[in-house]
Design an enzyme around this catalytic site. Structure first.
Site, PDB file in Angstrom:
ATOM      1  N   SER A 125     -18.366  -5.282 -37.114  1.00 27.60           N
ATOM      2  CA  SER A 125     -17.833  -4.728 -38.119  1.00 27.60           C
ATOM      3  C   SER A 125     -18.667  -6.287 -39.410  1.00 27.60           C
ATOM      4  O   SER A 125     -18.667  -6.973 -39.285  1.00 27.60           O
ATOM      5  CB  SER A 125     -16.480  -4.613 -37.956  1.00 27.60           C
ATOM      6  OG  SER A 125     -15.843  -4.696 -39.367  1.00 27.60           O
ATOM      7  N   TYR A 184      -8.459  -9.341 -36.257  1.00 34.07           N
ATOM      8  CA  TYR A 184      -9.408  -7.622 -36.086  1.00 34.07           C
ATOM      9  C   TYR A 184     -10.767  -8.642 -36.748  1.00 34.07           C
ATOM     10  O   TYR A 184     -11.993  -8.807 -36.252  1.00 34.07           O
ATOM     11  CB  TYR A 184      -9.280  -7.568 -36.956  1.00 34.07           C
ATOM     12  CG  TYR A 184     -10.228  -6.248 -37.756  1.00 34.07           C
ATOM     13  CD1 TYR A 184     -10.547  -4.867 -36.292  1.00 34.07           C
ATOM     14  CD2 TYR A 184     -11.436  -5.657 -38.543  1.00 34.07           C
ATOM     15  CE1 TYR A 184     -11.349  -4.175 -36.102  1.00 34.07           C
ATOM     16  CE2 TYR A 184     -12.124  -4.641 -38.576  1.00 34.07           C
ATOM     17  CZ  TYR A 184     -11.954  -4.053 -37.047  1.00 34.07           C
ATOM     18  OH  TYR A 184     -13.201  -3.419 -37.485  1.00 34.07           O
TER      19      TYR A 184
END
Ligand code: NAP
Length: 257
Positions: free
Chosen positions: A137, A150
Site C-alpha cells: 500500500s 497498518y
C-alpha cells in the site's frame, strides 16, 4: 497454464482480481477465512469456463498455510504465482494504543505473507520459475497518523519482498510489490475521512492485474496519489509533521479483522 495461489480472495480486490486471472487459463487456488463467498466465487469462475478451487485458510496460522500450499501442490503441481493479498486494516491511534490490535494486523499483513512465501518458495526455486506478488500500500511509504500498525505492516511487507526480490535475481523467481492508494472495497467502506483519488474496485483490480502480467518490480497507483506519496517520502520530518498535525486516518468503524 499456471497455478496461482491467491490469498484474501473472498472479497474486495482479491475477488475482483480472480476472474481476470482465470480468464487467462490459470488454475486458481482461492484462499480466505470465509467459506461462503469463496465458494460463490469459485462457482462463478468455473461456470464461466475457468478453473478455481476454494481453500478456507487463516494466513496467520503458519501450520495451516503450509498444509494448504502442500495440498494445493499435491493436487495441481507447484504454485507458480503466489499473490499475497490477504490484509486487514484497523485504527491504532496513540490514544489507547492497543498492542493486541497491532499484533493482529502484523500477523495477518506481514507474518501471513511470510508464511506463504516460506511454504511456496522452495518449489519455485527448485523449478527455477515463480512469481511472488505482494499487495502492499501507499500507506507503507511513510508513517500515517492513527494508522500506525497498518502503515508499519505495509512498510514491512514492501521491504520484506524487496529484500527477497534483490536476493532472488537470476533464480527465475520474480517478486512484485504493488502499492495501491484508496480503492472502494469493504476495507475502506467504513472510512469516514476523505479518501483522495478513490478508485472503483474493478479499476483497482485491473491495475493490479496489469502490474502482475507486466511482472513489475514495483507498481504504485493512482498516479496522482502515488506522486504525492513519493513526495511525502522525501519531505523533511518537521514539514511532514506540520502537514499532518491534528489529522488522523483512523476515523472509521474499524473494518473487518
Ligand atoms: N482497498 C484499498 O484501498 C487498499 C489500498 C491499498 C492496499 N490494499 C490492500 O489490498 C488487500 C485487499 O484488501 P481489500 O481492500 O480488497 O479489502 P477486503 O475486501 O477487506 O479484503 C481483504 C481480504 O483479506 C482476507 N483476509 C483477512 N484476514 C485474513 C486472514 N487472517 N487469513 C486469510 N485471509 C484473510 C479477507 O477474507 P476473510 O475475511 O474471508 O478472511 C478478504 O478476502 C489488503 O492487503 C489491503 O491492505 C487495499
Amino acid at each position: 497454464m499456471a497455478v496461482v495461489f491467491l490469498t484474501g480472495a473472498s472479497s474486495g480486490l482479491g475477488a475482483a482480481l480472480a476472474p481476470l486471472l482465470a480468464a487467462d487459463g490459470d488454475v486458481l487456488i482461492l484462499a480466505a477465512r470465509r467459506e461462503a463467498p469463496l465458494r460463490a466465487l469459485t462457482e462463478r469462475i468455473c461456470a464461466a469456463g475457468g478453473q478455481a478451487e476454494a481453500v478456507v485458510l487463516d494466513v496467520g496460522d503458519r501450520a495451516a498455510v503450509f498444509a494448504a500450499i502442500q495440498a494445493a501442490e499435491a493436487r495441481h503441481g507447484a504454485v507458480e504465482t503466489l499473490i499475497l493479498n490477504a490484509g486487514i486494516s484497523r485504527p491504532t491511534p496513540a490514544s489507547g494504543f492497543d498492542g493486541a490490535r497491532v499484533e493482529q494486523i502484523i500477523r495477518t499483513n506481514v507474518l501471513g505473507a511470510a508464511y506463504c512465501v516460506e511454504a511456496a518458495l522452495p518449489a519455485m526455486r527448485a523449478r527455477g520459475k515463480g512469481h511472488i506478488v505482494g499487495i502492499s500500500s501507499l500507506a507503507g511509504y511513510r508513517g500515517l497518523p492513527g494508522s500506525a500498525a497498518y502503515s508499519a505492516s505495509k512498510a514491512a511487507l514492501t521491504n520484506l519482498l524487496e529484500s527477497l526480490r534483490v536476493e532472488l535475481q537470476g533464480t527465475g523467481v520474480d517478486v512484485s510489490v504493488i502499492c495501491p492508494g484508496f480503492i472502494k472495497t469493504p476495507l475502506t467502506d467504513t472510512n469516514t475521512f476523505k479518501m483522495p483519488f478513490l478508485m472503483e474496485t474493478a479499476d483497482g483490480a485491473a491495475a493490479i492485474y496489469a502490474a502482475i502480467r507486466a511482472r513489475r518490480r514495483h507498481a504504485a497507483f493512482p498516479w496522482q496519489l502515488a506522486s504525492l506519496a513519493r513526495l511525502g517520502r522525501v519531505l523533511p520530518h518537521g514539514l511532514y509533521d506540520r502537514i499532518f498535525k491534528g489529522r488522523r486516518l483512523d476515523k472509521h468503524g474499524g473494518g473487518r479483522g
